[in-house]
Design a protein around this motif. Structure first.
Motif, PDB file in Angstrom:
ATOM      1  N   UNK A   1       0.829  -1.206   0.000  1.00 47.27           N
ATOM      2  CA  UNK A   1       0.000   0.000   0.000  1.00 47.27           C
ATOM      3  C   UNK A   1       0.860   1.251   0.000  1.00 47.27           C
ATOM      4  N   UNK A   2       1.956   1.220   0.747  1.00 44.63           N
ATOM      5  CA  UNK A   2       2.837   2.385   0.804  1.00 44.63           C
ATOM      6  C   UNK A   2       3.455   2.668  -0.563  1.00 44.63           C
ATOM      7  N   UNK A   3       3.856   1.623  -1.276  1.00 42.77           N
ATOM      8  CA  UNK A   3       4.470   1.835  -2.593  1.00 42.77           C
ATOM      9  C   UNK A   3       3.452   2.398  -3.586  1.00 42.77           C
ATOM     10  N   UNK A   4       2.204   1.935  -3.498  1.00 42.37           N
ATOM     11  CA  UNK A   4       1.160   2.461  -4.384  1.00 42.37           C
ATOM     12  C   UNK A   4       0.859   3.917  -4.033  1.00 42.37           C
ATOM     13  N   UNK A   5       0.768   4.210  -2.736  1.00 47.09           N
ATOM     14  CA  UNK A   5       0.509   5.579  -2.287  1.00 47.09           C
ATOM     15  C   UNK A   5       1.593   6.529  -2.786  1.00 47.09           C
ATOM     16  N   UNK A   6       2.837   6.108  -2.680  1.00 47.16           N
ATOM     17  CA  UNK A   6       3.950   6.951  -3.119  1.00 47.16           C
ATOM     18  C   UNK A   6       3.871   7.233  -4.613  1.00 47.16           C
ATOM     19  N   UNK A   7       3.584   6.202  -5.399  1.00 46.33           N
ATOM     20  CA  UNK A   7       3.466   6.397  -6.843  1.00 46.33           C
ATOM     21  C   UNK A   7       2.324   7.330  -7.210  1.00 46.33           C
ATOM     22  N   UNK A   8       1.200   7.180  -6.524  1.00 49.30           N
ATOM     23  CA  UNK A   8       0.044   8.050  -6.778  1.00 49.30           C
ATOM     24  C   UNK A   8       0.379   9.494  -6.414  1.00 49.30           C
ATOM     25  N   UNK A   9       1.045   9.702  -5.294  1.00 50.17           N
ATOM     26  CA  UNK A   9       1.439  11.057  -4.884  1.00 50.17           C
ATOM     27  C   UNK A   9       2.388  11.681  -5.900  1.00 50.17           C
ATOM     28  N   UNK A  10       3.361  10.917  -6.345  1.00 50.85           N
ATOM     29  CA  UNK A  10       4.314  11.442  -7.319  1.00 50.85           C
ATOM     30  C   UNK A  10       3.609  11.902  -8.592  1.00 50.85           C
ATOM     31  N   UNK A  11       2.664  11.101  -9.050  1.00 55.17           N
ATOM     32  CA  UNK A  11       1.943  11.455 -10.273  1.00 55.17           C
ATOM     33  C   UNK A  11       1.149  12.749 -10.088  1.00 55.17           C
ATOM     34  N   UNK A  12       0.415  12.856  -8.985  1.00 54.27           N
ATOM     35  CA  UNK A  12      -0.441  14.032  -8.811  1.00 54.27           C
ATOM     36  C   UNK A  12       0.349  15.275  -8.409  1.00 54.27           C
ATOM     37  N   UNK A  13       1.529  15.113  -7.821  1.00 56.24           N
ATOM     38  CA  UNK A  13       2.367  16.278  -7.563  1.00 56.24           C
ATOM     39  C   UNK A  13       2.870  16.865  -8.878  1.00 56.24           C
ATOM     40  N   UNK A  14       3.026  16.021  -9.879  1.00 51.85           N
ATOM     41  CA  UNK A  14       3.441  16.494 -11.196  1.00 51.85           C
ATOM     42  C   UNK A  14       2.249  16.919 -12.059  1.00 51.85           C
ATOM     43  N   UNK A  15       1.095  16.299 -11.810  1.00 52.92           N
ATOM     44  CA  UNK A  15      -0.087  16.546 -12.642  1.00 52.92           C
ATOM     45  C   UNK A  15      -1.317  16.784 -11.765  1.00 52.92           C
ATOM     46  N   UNK A  16      -1.311  17.839 -10.953  1.00 51.65           N
ATOM     47  CA  UNK A  16      -2.459  18.051 -10.053  1.00 51.65           C
ATOM     48  C   UNK A  16      -3.686  18.561 -10.810  1.00 51.65           C
ATOM     49  N   UNK A  17      -4.854  17.984 -10.573  1.00 46.33           N
ATOM     50  CA  UNK A  17      -6.065  18.509 -11.206  1.00 46.33           C
ATOM     51  C   UNK A  17      -6.325  19.934 -10.754  1.00 46.33           C
ATOM     52  N   UNK A  18      -6.801  20.796 -11.625  1.00 42.51           N
ATOM     53  CA  UNK A  18      -7.065  22.189 -11.246  1.00 42.51           C
ATOM     54  C   UNK A  18      -8.129  22.264 -10.155  1.00 42.51           C
TER      55      UNK A  18
END
Length: 471
Positions: free
Chosen positions: A385-402
């Protein structure tokens, strides 16, 4: 005499066949599941039966008459907690006619149908009892889809995350789909009684807990308990929850018990990218065949316009899916072996949402004894779960929805504005990608050391840090 003897023999044979056809089927077991808006009873049968269902009031009861059946199990073992059922009793009205009476604490709307044998079960009689205010779907085709809850909310579900977000900015919503459930156990572990459906729900709940601990994120479970939801209904639930990302959690099996490693999948528009991907996709898609759910018809739409809009939306969604999938996969590689080191693509039905980036995470092969042991370990579930959470955070920190808190953090310079990545999807051109991120074609070429405009599907492009994404 010969003709007479032949006629007699045929008559005896037909009588024997008729007697066999009319022989009573045994109800070998009864299973019960509680979903957020309905209760499902499944009667496991030794053969086909005819049945009828009707309701009685004062007091509220459901009566199930089963022709050609005998009860060969006990009804006392059913757990009736958190259901409108107060008791289940039966009576053999004749040698081959059984009546089952369900006593209720409140009125319900029943829906019943029979199912033919499949790879996991024999003949079944399914009775769904829908709570008041939650009428059964208006469909004439018996389907397990009829029991799917629109929005799972149960007494055991964790309370929603209500942490106020600064400046009125909304949370990024991640819908977490625990694969399988209810009478669909998923893949089986070598250890008796260990099913994929339990592993996926445990990992999903841990993933929800971790994502909810991140400021600016909110995780919503698609399935909160042990009940079945058809594949297409899962994405509908995610959409109703306002999901920015759909993550489906699985722990599948393979024909070879030696197969091992985690994988991440995104949708493939033109089929699977490997035989393993194709085999897994077929197995998952067959989940809906348990109840015979059908495709959604678009015959009443302008097909050309619908096709163009769907293609544009799917292209953008698939690109984001590949991007977040690669980040999740890279992080998972730090805590568990990988089956493939790049995001695989296959025709998983559960990923076919044109407006929500979607990935399917195979956390490992539950058919492998060593991986099965790890998958049932709380510590390994937490690490996954931690590895998935980290990947999701990385993606949205680069591509945050407006309009989200994370986008506000990025605009305020509170999140490092390093180069973002874009995974090329089918149908995309370099010019289209440059336009999407509002940068010049020359700067995009330069950032990726390209001499021309030729790019490949699956290729990862660096988006210059000065670019502002056109979300």
């Amino acid at each position: 005499m010969r003709i007479g003897a032949l006629v007699t023999a045929v008559g005896v044979l037909l009588a024997a066949l008729a007697a066999e056809a009319l022989a009573a089927s045994d109800i070998r077991s009864v299973r019960l599941w509680r979903a957020p808006d309905n209760t499902r009873l499944v009667f496991d049968l030794s053969g086909p039966v005819q049945h009828s269902v009707f309701t009685l009031a004062a007091p509220d009861r459901i009566v199930i008459d089963v022709s050609g059946a005998k009860l060969a199990t006990s009804l006392e073992q059913l757990s009736l907690a958190n259901t409108p059922i107060t008791g289940v009793r039966s009576a053999q009205r004749s040698a081959d006619d059984l009546r089952v009476v369900i006593d209720l604490s409140a009125p319900v709307s029943p829906k019943s149908f029979t199912l033919a044998p499949n790879q996991q079960y024999g003949h079944r009689l399914v009775v769904d009892l829908f709570d008041q205010g939650s009428a059964p779907p208006a469909t004439q085709t018996p389907s397990i889809a009829a029991s799917a809850p629109p929005v799972p909310v149960t007494p055991t579900q964790p309370p929603p995350k209500l942490t106020p977000v600064p400046n009125g900015k909304r949370d990024i919503v991640v819908a977490i789909d625990a694969g399988h459930g209810g009478e669909d156990p998923g893949a089986l572990s070598p250890v008796k009684g260990q099913y994929e459906k339990h592993v996926t729900l445990a990992i999903s709940k841990e993933l929800q807990r971790q994502i909810n601990a991140e400021k600016g994120f909110r995780a919503e479970l698609v399935r909160t308990g042990d009940y079945f939801i058809p594949l297409r209904k899962r994405t509908e639930i995610a959409r109703k929850k306002g999901a920015d990302l759909f993550v489906s959690i699985h722990a599948d099996a393979a024909p070879r018990a030696s197969a091992f490693g985690a994988s991440v999948y995104a949708l493939s528009e033109r089929g699977a990218t490997s035989e393993t991907a194709r085999w897994l996709a077929d197995a998952e898609n067959q989940s809906d065949l348990i109840g015979g759910a059908g495709n959604v018809s678009l015959d009443d739409k302008d097909k050309m316009l619908a096709g163009v809009l769907l293609d544009l939306s799917m292209t953008a969604s698939l690109s984001s899916s590949l991007n977040v999938g690669q980040k999740v996969l890279s992080n998972m590689g730090g805590i568990t072996p990988l089956h493939k080191r790049r995001v695989e693509q296959a025709g998983f039905m559960v990923l076919k949402s044109p407006d929500i980036p979607s990935i399917l995470v195979e956390t490992g092969f539950i058919s492998n004894p060593n991986e099965a042991k790890k998958l049932h370990s709380a510590s390994h579930q937490q690490a996954l779960a931690r590895s998935i959470t980290t990947g999701v955070k990385q993606f949205f920190h680069e591509n945050p929805p407006p309009g989200t808190y994370v986008a506000w953090l990025r605009d305020e310079g509170k999140i490092a504005a390093g180069p973002r990545e874009h995974v090329v999807a089918r149908g995309e051109s370099l010019a289209l990608i440059a336009q999407r991120y509002q940068i010049s074609l020359a700067s995009l070429r330069s950032a990726n050391k390209l001499n021309g405009d030729v790019i490949k599907v699956g290729q990862t492009l660096q988006i210059p840090a000065t670019a502002l994404a056109a979300q």
